[in-house]
Scaffold this active site. Structure first.
Site, PDB file in Angstrom:
ATOM      1  N   HIS A 332       0.809  -1.225   0.000  1.00 52.87           N
ATOM      2  CA  HIS A 332       0.000   0.000   0.000  1.00 52.87           C
ATOM      3  C   HIS A 332       0.836   1.266   0.000  1.00 52.87           C
ATOM      4  O   HIS A 332       0.334   2.339   0.338  1.00 52.87           O
ATOM      5  CB  HIS A 332      -0.902   0.056   1.233  1.00 52.87           C
ATOM      6  CG  HIS A 332      -1.945  -1.013   1.278  1.00 52.87           C
ATOM      7  ND1 HIS A 332      -3.230  -0.823   0.853  1.00 52.87           N
ATOM      8  CD2 HIS A 332      -1.867  -2.301   1.690  1.00 52.87           C
ATOM      9  CE1 HIS A 332      -3.920  -1.938   1.013  1.00 52.87           C
ATOM     10  NE2 HIS A 332      -3.104  -2.855   1.524  1.00 52.87           N
ATOM     11  N   LYS A 523      -8.606  13.346   5.045  1.00 49.83           N
ATOM     12  CA  LYS A 523      -7.621  12.255   4.992  1.00 49.83           C
ATOM     13  C   LYS A 523      -6.632  12.499   6.120  1.00 49.83           C
ATOM     14  O   LYS A 523      -6.644  13.577   6.716  1.00 49.83           O
ATOM     15  CB  LYS A 523      -6.879  12.260   3.652  1.00 49.83           C
ATOM     16  CG  LYS A 523      -6.352  13.654   3.258  1.00 49.83           C
ATOM     17  CD  LYS A 523      -5.728  13.669   1.866  1.00 49.83           C
ATOM     18  CE  LYS A 523      -6.720  13.781   0.735  1.00 49.83           C
ATOM     19  NZ  LYS A 523      -6.963  12.548   0.016  1.00 49.83           N
ATOM     20  N   ARG A 524      -5.782  11.516   6.440  1.00 53.69           N
ATOM     21  CA  ARG A 524      -4.746  11.752   7.444  1.00 53.69           C
ATOM     22  C   ARG A 524      -3.879  12.944   7.062  1.00 53.69           C
ATOM     23  O   ARG A 524      -3.680  13.228   5.880  1.00 53.69           O
ATOM     24  CB  ARG A 524      -3.874  10.496   7.595  1.00 53.69           C
ATOM     25  CG  ARG A 524      -4.574   9.372   8.314  1.00 53.69           C
ATOM     26  CD  ARG A 524      -4.923   9.753   9.741  1.00 53.69           C
ATOM     27  NE  ARG A 524      -3.732   9.811  10.571  1.00 53.69           N
ATOM     28  CZ  ARG A 524      -3.287   8.785  11.290  1.00 53.69           C
ATOM     29  NH1 ARG A 524      -3.940   7.647  11.330  1.00 53.69           N
ATOM     30  NH2 ARG A 524      -2.185   8.903  12.013  1.00 53.69           N
ATOM     31  N   LYS A 529       0.518  14.392   1.408  1.00 55.48           N
ATOM     32  CA  LYS A 529      -0.867  14.669   0.998  1.00 55.48           C
ATOM     33  C   LYS A 529      -1.094  16.172   0.815  1.00 55.48           C
ATOM     34  O   LYS A 529      -2.110  16.602   0.273  1.00 55.48           O
ATOM     35  CB  LYS A 529      -1.851  14.104   2.027  1.00 55.48           C
ATOM     36  CG  LYS A 529      -1.826  12.571   2.110  1.00 55.48           C
ATOM     37  CD  LYS A 529      -2.800  12.069   3.172  1.00 55.48           C
ATOM     38  CE  LYS A 529      -2.708  10.581   3.453  1.00 55.48           C
ATOM     39  NZ  LYS A 529      -3.346   9.734   2.425  1.00 55.48           N
ATOM     40  N   THR A 631      -8.802   6.411  -1.496  1.00 52.74           N
ATOM     41  CA  THR A 631     -10.133   5.827  -1.621  1.00 52.74           C
ATOM     42  C   THR A 631     -11.194   6.875  -1.298  1.00 52.74           C
ATOM     43  O   THR A 631     -12.327   6.779  -1.774  1.00 52.74           O
ATOM     44  CB  THR A 631     -10.302   4.611  -0.694  1.00 52.74           C
ATOM     45  OG1 THR A 631      -9.792   4.950   0.601  1.00 52.74           O
ATOM     46  CG2 THR A 631      -9.562   3.410  -1.224  1.00 52.74           C
ATOM     47  N   LYS A 635     -15.016   7.856  -2.989  1.00 55.27           N
ATOM     48  CA  LYS A 635     -16.261   8.114  -2.253  1.00 55.27           C
ATOM     49  C   LYS A 635     -16.817   9.476  -2.650  1.00 55.27           C
ATOM     50  O   LYS A 635     -18.035   9.642  -2.850  1.00 55.27           O
ATOM     51  CB  LYS A 635     -16.002   8.067  -0.736  1.00 55.27           C
ATOM     52  CG  LYS A 635     -15.590   6.690  -0.239  1.00 55.27           C
ATOM     53  CD  LYS A 635     -14.929   6.719   1.141  1.00 55.27           C
ATOM     54  CE  LYS A 635     -14.183   5.404   1.377  1.00 55.27           C
ATOM     55  NZ  LYS A 635     -13.238   5.464   2.514  1.00 55.27           N
TER      56      LYS A 635
HETATM   57  C1  26Q Z   1       3.642   0.203  10.191  1.00 52.32           C
HETATM   58  C2  26Q Z   1       4.556  -0.255  11.131  1.00 52.32           C
HETATM   59  C3  26Q Z   1       4.371   0.004  12.465  1.00 52.32           C
HETATM   60  C4  26Q Z   1       3.245   0.704  12.869  1.00 52.32           C
HETATM   61  C5  26Q Z   1       2.331   1.140  11.952  1.00 52.32           C
HETATM   62  C6  26Q Z   1       2.526   0.899  10.595  1.00 52.32           C
HETATM   63  C7  26Q Z   1       1.538   1.361   9.601  1.00 52.32           C
HETATM   64  C8  26Q Z   1       0.177   1.411   9.925  1.00 52.32           C
HETATM   65  C9  26Q Z   1      -0.748   1.840   9.006  1.00 52.32           C
HETATM   66  C10 26Q Z   1       1.918   1.726   8.334  1.00 52.32           C
HETATM   67  C11 26Q Z   1       0.985   2.146   7.401  1.00 52.32           C
HETATM   68  C12 26Q Z   1      -0.369   2.201   7.730  1.00 52.32           C
HETATM   69  C13 26Q Z   1      -1.419   2.639   6.801  1.00 52.32           C
HETATM   70  C14 26Q Z   1      -1.224   2.896   5.525  1.00 52.32           C
HETATM   71  C15 26Q Z   1      -2.314   3.341   4.645  1.00 52.32           C
HETATM   72  O1  26Q Z   1      -3.417   3.626   5.087  1.00 52.32           O
HETATM   73  N1  26Q Z   1      -2.066   3.404   3.334  1.00 52.32           N
HETATM   74  C16 26Q Z   1      -3.093   3.811   2.398  1.00 52.32           C
HETATM   75  O2  26Q Z   1      -3.743   2.644   1.911  1.00 52.32           O
HETATM   76  C17 26Q Z   1      -4.867   2.974   1.112  1.00 52.32           C
HETATM   77  C18 26Q Z   1      -5.567   1.683   0.720  1.00 52.32           C
HETATM   78  O3  26Q Z   1      -4.799   0.984  -0.213  1.00 52.32           O
HETATM   79  C19 26Q Z   1      -4.440   3.781  -0.101  1.00 52.32           C
HETATM   80  O4  26Q Z   1      -5.607   4.188  -0.781  1.00 52.32           O
HETATM   81  C20 26Q Z   1      -3.633   5.006   0.316  1.00 52.32           C
HETATM   82  O5  26Q Z   1      -3.110   5.649  -0.839  1.00 52.32           O
HETATM   83  C21 26Q Z   1      -2.494   4.589   1.233  1.00 52.32           C
HETATM   84  O6  26Q Z   1      -1.813   5.734   1.728  1.00 52.32           O
END
Ligand code: 26Q
Length: 791
Positions: A332, A523-524, A529, A631, A635
């Site tokens: 991702h 979004k975050r 972003k 995503t 929406k």
């Molecule tokens: C990793 C290691 C340790 C702790 C936390 C994490 C961690 C947690 C969550 C790393 C990444 C995330 C989340 C990533 C995320 O939300 N990515 C998004 O995924 C969406 C679905 O595919 C995409 O639409 C977005 O572009 C992408 O940013």
């Protein structure tokens, strides 16, 4: 007396739940009778939000319930506010998992989610008086959770630490035992997940950590009863809290423990079910597909190997073939800092047997590489599962690629960049392993539930097939040229904007005018972003209004929502700046309705369901090449917002679907970004040459928005003008402002705007998660639907 809303909510939930239970049993029976292949979606996050309305929609009980409640003198809308959001995720990745289980059930696929039942989900965001973010814990389980069923009979022991001992078995084979470990118990809670097909109910199984009585046995044996019992509680911390970092990893013991706890409980459970139904583990890949949602559950590859080798005494070659055929991995990200690695020393301490197995996997893999490339090829250390530069680390992405039969990106551009850059060497070494599955969203929650008026209008015009076959929306295309239809569409949009205006008033105290253009970025908060690019434009607009207050501006309300990771200083600074700008702009009498700016605090699934239907403009302005998919963009477009965006992630495919006339594309392409970085990006020149931009930056840097602490935002400006600024914010400023002016011009022509809004709804049928799941089912999982008898 009358029942309180919470009691009514509980009663209604229970009755819906009872209906789910009956279907759930039928579904399981049908899968068993068919001997069906099953899919397991392993994800450390499932951002499901509320369940009541979703369940009622999917089992078609909504209309009936609305009537019954009306007779009782209350409203569904009021009752469902009593349900807390299940905020078991950070953002896009977690919400995608939630959309995917909805689609699996709707397609009638035997597909199940696995995750952790965090006591505390994503933190609740608040805003201090000075505009900065604060965090509060989200104790969502305070009241009885109506949507989970504790499964007392489903629990597993989880080991940590200890050491590995070897012995010779009777036939002279060397065997491995993992001993002297700490033991924790994983307890199962099931959340039923109904599909919108009249019959299927699958489930999401969540694991909760419980102290095991074996834990701290030595204390008990020494008679230290109190110490033993109080130390027991520590082991339950494993499922205590969701990590709120979504781009860089905290590198904490507890996170790796969470991952392993979750993975081994899920695998033990999957294998139990498989063995009971099919017996012979050699057939595992024929009956089981396991999808890894990013690298977070990747230790599953080593764990399955351990179980096959140490428990079932399989040969290495056999175990490895089975493992690779069973797993597939979804990536991702492209951000290198988001690729997970764990120090070898940490693995050694917590998971010594797994480290041995990873070494062995790597050994075999490196042998293959040497065979193909020759021993001294520089690709070998680059592709190794163990990183040897500096502290030795296990590279989870490399392990995931080597241990899976398919690896997919989440939008066409992302998958292409993955193959050309992030995993270039792997792609050459494993032709055919890499593929794309463009993300999607479930139209049940993201149209039918969140925008009931639009859903009703669509159904009235084209029937209800669109619910489970979203490309049907294309039938609306010809209606876009009908004035009466445009009026109906516009009226619904206005109603949705009024609903959002009420939410804004409630959460921020700011009054916004629903007749203004609603410009939405939710979004975050992240530098890539580029919410700060949006803020720069807001300040520029403010300057224009101040200079020329009588000019005929298109009135706008700029709406933000999103959280910053608690440790991400720059993202928090962006939030504070935004709130400070809002304070100044919203209270300047010269401005009035021409411009309002708000951050809706604590953005989450439930507020998103109010925001998405109310947007006119969707901000998707990431640095090209950095947003894997997005995503929220889908929406918003499906609910009739026009996109202003860069050619990044799924925006590229949205533009393809809706056509260039119905989207506002601006800024550098991914190739241009790469070229600019290569040649050396010098933003100070850009700022020097653009008077409007210089003026904006000066206001920020000189404390206009922070008079009591004029240097507050200097570091933010310094970053933006600094050499090689990574997100090229200033490089896209002029082109962004230009695109925003095109937006204004378009919005002046309301008829034409509505026509385009309708075309966005009509032409985004591709972005249903049903289509994504069908792609996975056909190209990665090889699973077929099994429909239970309809109830
Ligand atoms: C990793 C290691 C340790 C702790 C936390 C994490 C961690 C947690 C969550 C790393 C990444 C995330 C989340 C990533 C995320 O939300 N990515 C998004 O995924 C969406 C679905 O595919 C995409 O639409 C977005 O572009 C992408 O940013």
């Amino acid at each position: 007396g009358t029942a309180s809303d919470r009691e009514l909510y509980n009663a209604l939930s229970q009755s819906v739940r009872d209906q789910l239970m009956a279907r759930w049993l039928e579904t399981q029976k049908a899968y068993k009778e068919a001997g069906a292949k099953k899919v397991y979606y392993l994800s450390l996050e499932f951002l499901i939000g509320r369940s009541l309305s979703n369940a009622m929609i999917n089992i078609d009980a909504q209309d009936e319930a609305v009537k019954a409640l009306k007779d009782m003198g209350t409203e569904l809308e009021l009752l469902r506010e009593n349900e807390p959001d299940a905020g078991l995720g950070n953002g896009g990745l977690g919400r995608l998992a939630a959309c995917f289980i909805d689609s699996m059930a709707t397609l009638g696929l035997p597909g199940f989610g696995y995750s952790i039942r965090y006591d505390y989900g994503m933190f609740a965001q608040g805003v201090n008086d000075d505009g900065s973010q604060f965090e509060r814990p989200d104790y969502w389980l305070r009241f009885q959770n109506q949507w989970e069923v504790k499964r007392d009979e489903v629990a597993y022991d989880i080991q940590f630490g200890g050491k590995v001992v070897t012995y010779q078995d009777d036939s002279g084979h060397t065997r491995y035992d993992w001993v002297d470990t700490e033991v924790v118990r994983a307890e199962a809670f099931d959340v039923p997940t109904p599909g919108n097909n009249g019959s299927t109910v699958n489930h999401l199984r969540l694991w909760s950590a419980k102290a095991n009585d074996e834990f701290k046995l030595p204390y008990f044996n020494k008679g230290e009863y109190h110490e033993a019992v109080s130390e027991k509680n520590w082991s339950e911390n494993i499922s205590r809290v969701l990590y709120p970092e979504d781009s860089h990893q905290p590198g904490k013991d507890l996170r790796l423990k969470q991952q392993y706890f979750f993975v081994t409980a899920s695998l033990q459970d999957i294998l139990n079910d498989f063995i009971e139904e099919h017996g012979d583990l050699k057939k595992l890949p024929q009956k089981v597909a396991i999808q890894l949602n990013d690298t977070h559950p990747t230790v599953a590859i080593a764990e399955l190997m351990r179980i096959l080798l140490d428990v079932h005494h399989m040969s290495w070659a056999e175990a490895w073939d089975i493992t690779r055929e069973t797993f597939a991995y979804t990536c991702h990200t492209l951000l290198p800092e988001a690729l997970e690695t764990w120090p070898v020393s940490m693995f050694e301490r917590l998971l010594p047997r797994h480290l041995d197995i990873i070494y062995a996997i790597n050994h075999h893999f490196l042998e293959e590489l040497k065979e193909k490339f020759g021993a001294d090829d520089p690709r070998i250390p680059a592709m190794s599962i163990i990183g040897e530069d500096g502290e030795r680390r296990v590279r989870m992405a490399n392990l995931a690629v080597v241990g899976s039969h398919k690896v997919n990106g989440v939008a066409a551009l992302h998958s292409q960049l993955m193959q050309e850059i992030t995993f270039k060497d792997f792609h050459e070494f494993y032709p055919g392993k890499f593929t794309n599955v463009t993300n999607g969203v479930t139209p049940r929650r993201w149209i039918k539930e969140c925008n009931p008026e639009l859903a009703a209008l669509i159904t009235k015009k084209i029937g209800r097939d669109w619910e489970n076959n979203l490309p049907e929306l294309a039938k609306l295309e010809k209606l876009a040229s009908q004035k009466t239809f445009r009026n109906q569409f516009a009226k619904i949009k206005l109603n949705n904007k009024k609903r959002l205006a009420a939410l804004i008033k409630e959460r921020t105290g700011v009054e916004v005018n629903p007749d203004t253009l609603f410009d939405v970025q939710v979004k975050r908060f992240h530098e890539y972003k580029r919410q700060h690019l949006n803020i720069l434009h807001v300040i520029h607009r403010y300057n224009q209004i101040r200079k020329n207050p009588d000019h005929d501006f298109v009135p706008r309300t700029v709406i933000f929502g999103g959280k910053a990771a608690p440790g991400y200083v720059m993202a928090k600074r962006m939030i504070k700046l935004l709130n400070r700008v809002a304070e100044v702009v919203n209270n300047d009498p010269v401005v009035g309705d021409k411009l309002k700016v708000v951050l809706i605090p604590n953005y989450n699934v439930s507020p998103a369901q109010i925001i998405m239907p109310a947007a006119d403009l969707s901000e998707q302005i990431s640095t090209a090449g950095m947003e894997a998919s997005g995503t929220g963009n889908m929406k918003l477009a499906l609910n009739g917002a026009l996109t202003i965006g860069t050619l990044d992630g799924a925006n590229v495919e949205i533009a393809e679907e809706v056509g260039d006339d119905n989207i506002f594309i601006f800024g550098m392409t991914a190739d241009e970004v790469e070229a600019e970085r290569a040649k050396g990006y010098r933003p100070s020149q850009i700022a020097a040459e653009n008077k409007d931009l210089a003026e904006v930056l000066d206001l920020i840097a000189n404390g206009f928005f922070a008079p009591e602490n004029p240097h507050e935002f200097k570091p933010l400006v310094d970053t933006l003008v600094g050499d090689n600024e990574h997100f090229l914010v200033l490089a896209d400023f002029a082109s962004y402002v230009d695109a925003q002016n095109r937006v204004d011009d378009q919005y002046r022509d309301k008829e034409e705007w509505m026509r385009k809004a309708i075309l966005n709804t009509a032409l985004c049928g591709k972005f249903s998660s049903d289509r994504s799941i069908q792609d996975y089912a056909d190209n990665i999982w090889n699973v077929k639907p099994v429909l239970p008898k309809a109830k």
